[in-house]
Design a protein around this motif. Structure first.
Motif, PDB file in Angstrom:
ATOM      1  N   ARG A 307      -1.223   7.615  -2.283  1.00 49.72           N
ATOM      2  CA  ARG A 307       0.011   6.831  -2.104  1.00 49.72           C
ATOM      3  C   ARG A 307       1.240   7.716  -2.195  1.00 49.72           C
ATOM      4  O   ARG A 307       2.203   7.562  -1.438  1.00 49.72           O
ATOM      5  N   ALA A 308       1.206   8.663  -3.172  1.00 50.55           N
ATOM      6  CA  ALA A 308       2.350   9.569  -3.315  1.00 50.55           C
ATOM      7  C   ALA A 308       2.518  10.414  -2.066  1.00 50.55           C
ATOM      8  O   ALA A 308       3.648  10.624  -1.578  1.00 50.55           O
ATOM      9  N   GLU A 309       1.394  10.908  -1.548  1.00 52.74           N
ATOM     10  CA  GLU A 309       1.466  11.702  -0.331  1.00 52.74           C
ATOM     11  C   GLU A 309       1.961  10.868   0.842  1.00 52.74           C
ATOM     12  O   GLU A 309       2.783  11.337   1.666  1.00 52.74           O
ATOM     13  N   ALA A 310       1.454   9.628   0.895  1.00 52.11           N
ATOM     14  CA  ALA A 310       1.892   8.752   1.990  1.00 52.11           C
ATOM     15  C   ALA A 310       3.397   8.449   1.889  1.00 52.11           C
ATOM     16  O   ALA A 310       4.120   8.437   2.891  1.00 52.11           O
ATOM     17  N   LYS A 311       3.851   8.193   0.644  1.00 52.06           N
ATOM     18  CA  LYS A 311       5.278   7.901   0.451  1.00 52.06           C
ATOM     19  C   LYS A 311       6.132   9.115   0.799  1.00 52.06           C
ATOM     20  O   LYS A 311       7.183   8.994   1.463  1.00 52.06           O
ATOM     21  N   ALA A 312       5.638  10.296   0.330  1.00 51.48           N
ATOM     22  CA  ALA A 312       6.400  11.511   0.644  1.00 51.48           C
ATOM     23  C   ALA A 312       6.464  11.735   2.147  1.00 51.48           C
ATOM     24  O   ALA A 312       7.505  12.123   2.698  1.00 51.48           O
ATOM     25  N   GLU A 313       5.335  11.481   2.828  1.00 52.48           N
ATOM     26  CA  GLU A 313       5.307  11.634   4.272  1.00 52.48           C
ATOM     27  C   GLU A 313       6.229  10.632   4.945  1.00 52.48           C
ATOM     28  O   GLU A 313       6.961  10.955   5.903  1.00 52.48           O
ATOM     29  N   ALA A 314       6.228   9.399   4.421  1.00 57.26           N
ATOM     30  CA  ALA A 314       7.106   8.369   4.995  1.00 57.26           C
ATOM     31  C   ALA A 314       8.577   8.732   4.778  1.00 57.26           C
ATOM     32  O   ALA A 314       9.417   8.571   5.679  1.00 57.26           O
ATOM     33  N   ASP A 315       8.865   9.206   3.539  1.00 60.87           N
ATOM     34  CA  ASP A 315      10.259   9.603   3.260  1.00 60.87           C
ATOM     35  C   ASP A 315      10.679  10.754   4.168  1.00 60.87           C
ATOM     36  O   ASP A 315      11.813  10.796   4.672  1.00 60.87           O
ATOM     37  N   ARG A 316       9.759  11.703   4.332  1.00 59.26           N
ATOM     38  CA  ARG A 316      10.088  12.827   5.199  1.00 59.26           C
ATOM     39  C   ARG A 316      10.363  12.362   6.619  1.00 59.26           C
ATOM     40  O   ARG A 316      11.340  12.796   7.266  1.00 59.26           O
ATOM     41  N   LYS A 317       9.526  11.469   7.104  1.00 58.51           N
ATOM     42  CA  LYS A 317       9.730  10.965   8.461  1.00 58.51           C
ATOM     43  C   LYS A 317      11.006  10.140   8.561  1.00 58.51           C
ATOM     44  O   LYS A 317      11.727  10.203   9.571  1.00 58.51           O
ATOM     45  N   ALA A 318      11.325   9.379   7.501  1.00 60.31           N
ATOM     46  CA  ALA A 318      12.574   8.590   7.522  1.00 60.31           C
ATOM     47  C   ALA A 318      13.789   9.498   7.551  1.00 60.31           C
ATOM     48  O   ALA A 318      14.774   9.244   8.278  1.00 60.31           O
ATOM     49  N   ASP A 319      13.741  10.586   6.726  1.00 62.57           N
ATOM     50  CA  ASP A 319      14.852  11.534   6.716  1.00 62.57           C
ATOM     51  C   ASP A 319      15.005  12.175   8.091  1.00 62.57           C
ATOM     52  O   ASP A 319      16.130  12.349   8.596  1.00 62.57           O
ATOM     53  N   GLU A 320      13.874  12.549   8.668  1.00 64.56           N
ATOM     54  CA  GLU A 320      13.938  13.159   9.991  1.00 64.56           C
ATOM     55  C   GLU A 320      14.520  12.171  11.002  1.00 64.56           C
ATOM     56  O   GLU A 320      15.328  12.535  11.888  1.00 64.56           O
ATOM     57  N   ALA A 321      14.125  10.908  10.840  1.00 68.99           N
ATOM     58  CA  ALA A 321      14.631   9.889  11.768  1.00 68.99           C
ATOM     59  C   ALA A 321      16.143   9.694  11.597  1.00 68.99           C
ATOM     60  O   ALA A 321      16.881   9.556  12.578  1.00 68.99           O
TER      61      ALA A 321
END
Length: 391
Positions: A307-321
């Motif tokens: 979940r932490a990895e998924a959240k970090a990945e989601a946050d990273r993608k949101a920041d990139e977006a």
């Protein structure tokens, strides 16, 4: 003389044949004939040539154990009695036949006292302990001499009276002291009980064999047995009757105690086994529970990490977006800005000598060029691209 033991001859076979009932009568007790030995039949019967004819001769007033009877087993010292007579009377030996009142028996055998070298062979057999004195009236001519010879055999412990000969009653009577001396105390432990049973069994078996032989003596149906041991048998019977029941009861007590100890040992073993199985089951359950808990904890940890990895990945993608959207918005504003203003921005000095005084930014943080006069750095646009703020 001492005689050897024939292996396998049963102790209770200390019996002899009964001479056939005499029926034919002779002229008088002093009748006698010269004869020649042809062969020995058994311990008390021979074939002899008498006056040119071969006659079957049954020795008077002596009876020996059976050896060649067609309907009876070989009896104790029967073979030895035959061997003894064969040693005395070889084929061709000259003998004298002395008759009594009756000359023949029901089987047409000649009845006689047999003399060789003036020695009564009938008595010689008894003195060797290989025959017993028997009396069938009216033929008693040699009875006393045979009986006296038998008494000498008893005193000397010869043949049927030799305790070293396994099949004789004196040998069986040697079982009496051990039988009488069996202890009454029952051991407390299983090993002691087993040892006592092992020691008692052969002693009791020997006592029972002696008892069976004494039964034959008492029955009177076996001449050799009855005549050989009639003097000693009553005392032996008294001792057997006193010792054997006590010994058998002791053996039964040992058996009962052994069974009791066995049951107790089996119960203890079953309890120990059940306790060991219970402990093993508890240890297995505890180990399985611990393993399950460790597995669940590991799974929870893995899920949390996922979940932490998924959240970090989601946050990273949101920041990139967001950055991508901001870049696109800035590019759009730049594209729509008037050319003159764009040129002014391009001609403005990269580093002003002194930063211009910034006006208060709108509360939203975003504004227009008027809100940020003189600002030439990067801009971050609000959604829609109509307002911006310094990045």
């Amino acid at each position: 003389m001492r005689v050897k033991v024939i292996a396998g001859v049963a102790a209770v076979a200390v019996v002899g044949s009964v001479a056939g009932i005499a029926v034919a009568q002779s002229g008088g007790p002093d009748d006698r004939d010269r004869a020649t030995v042809v062969r020995v039949i058994d311990g008390d019967t021979i074939d002899a040539e008498v006056n040119g004819d071969v006659e079957r001769v049954r020795l008077l007033n002596v009876d020996t154990p059976e050896n060649k009877h067609p309907e009876k087993a070989v009896q104790c010292l029967g073979p030895e009695a035959t061997d003894f007579l064969e040693d005395l009377l070889a084929p061709g030996d000259r003998i004298e036949l002395v008759y009594d009142v009756e000359r023949t028996d029901r089987y047409d055998r000649t009845l006689a006292g047999v003399y060789k070298d003036e020695s009564l062979v009938n008595a010689d057999i008894a003195e060797a302990g290989l025959g017993v004195a028997v009396l069938y009236e009216p033929n008693d001519r040699f009875y006393q001499e045979v009986l006296d010879a038998q008494a000498r055999a008893v005193e000397a412990g010869e043949g049927l009276h030799d305790p070293q000969v396994e099949c004789t009653l004196p040998a069986l009577a040697d079982a009496l002291p051990p039988l009488e001396e069996l202890p009454a105390e029952i051991p407390a432990d299983a090993a002691g009980v087993a040892a006592a049973l092992a020691a008692a069994a052969p002693v009791i078996a020997a006592g029972e064999a002696l008892g069976s032989a004494l039964d034959l003596v008492a029955s009177g149906s076996h001449v050799v047995l009855a005549k050989a041991y009639s003097a000693s048998a009553p005392e032996w019977r008294k001792r057997v009757d006193a010792a054997l029941p006590a010994a058998v009861a002791y053996q039964q007590d040992l058996t009962d105690r052994g069974a009791e100890l066995k049951r107790a040992a089996e119960k203890k073993a079953a309890e120990e086994k059940a306790a060991a199985e219970k402990k093993a089951a508890e240890e297995k359950a505890a180990a399985e529970k611990k393993a399950a808990e460790e597995k669940a904890a590991a799974e929870r940890k893995a899920e949390a990490e996922q979940r932490a990895e998924a959240k970090a990945e989601a946050d990273r993608k949101a920041d990139e977006a967001r950055r991508e959207a901001a870049r696109k918005a800035e590019a759009e504003v730049e594209r729509k800005a008037p050319p003159e203003r764009s040129r002014q921005r391009q001609q403005a000095p990269a580093q002003p000598s002194s930063p211009p005084r910034r006006q208060q930014a709108p509360s939203s943080g975003y504004g227009t060029d008027a809100d940020f006069p003189g600002y030439t750095g990067p801009r971050c646009y609000a959604p829609g691209g109509r307002s911006w703020r310094p990045c």
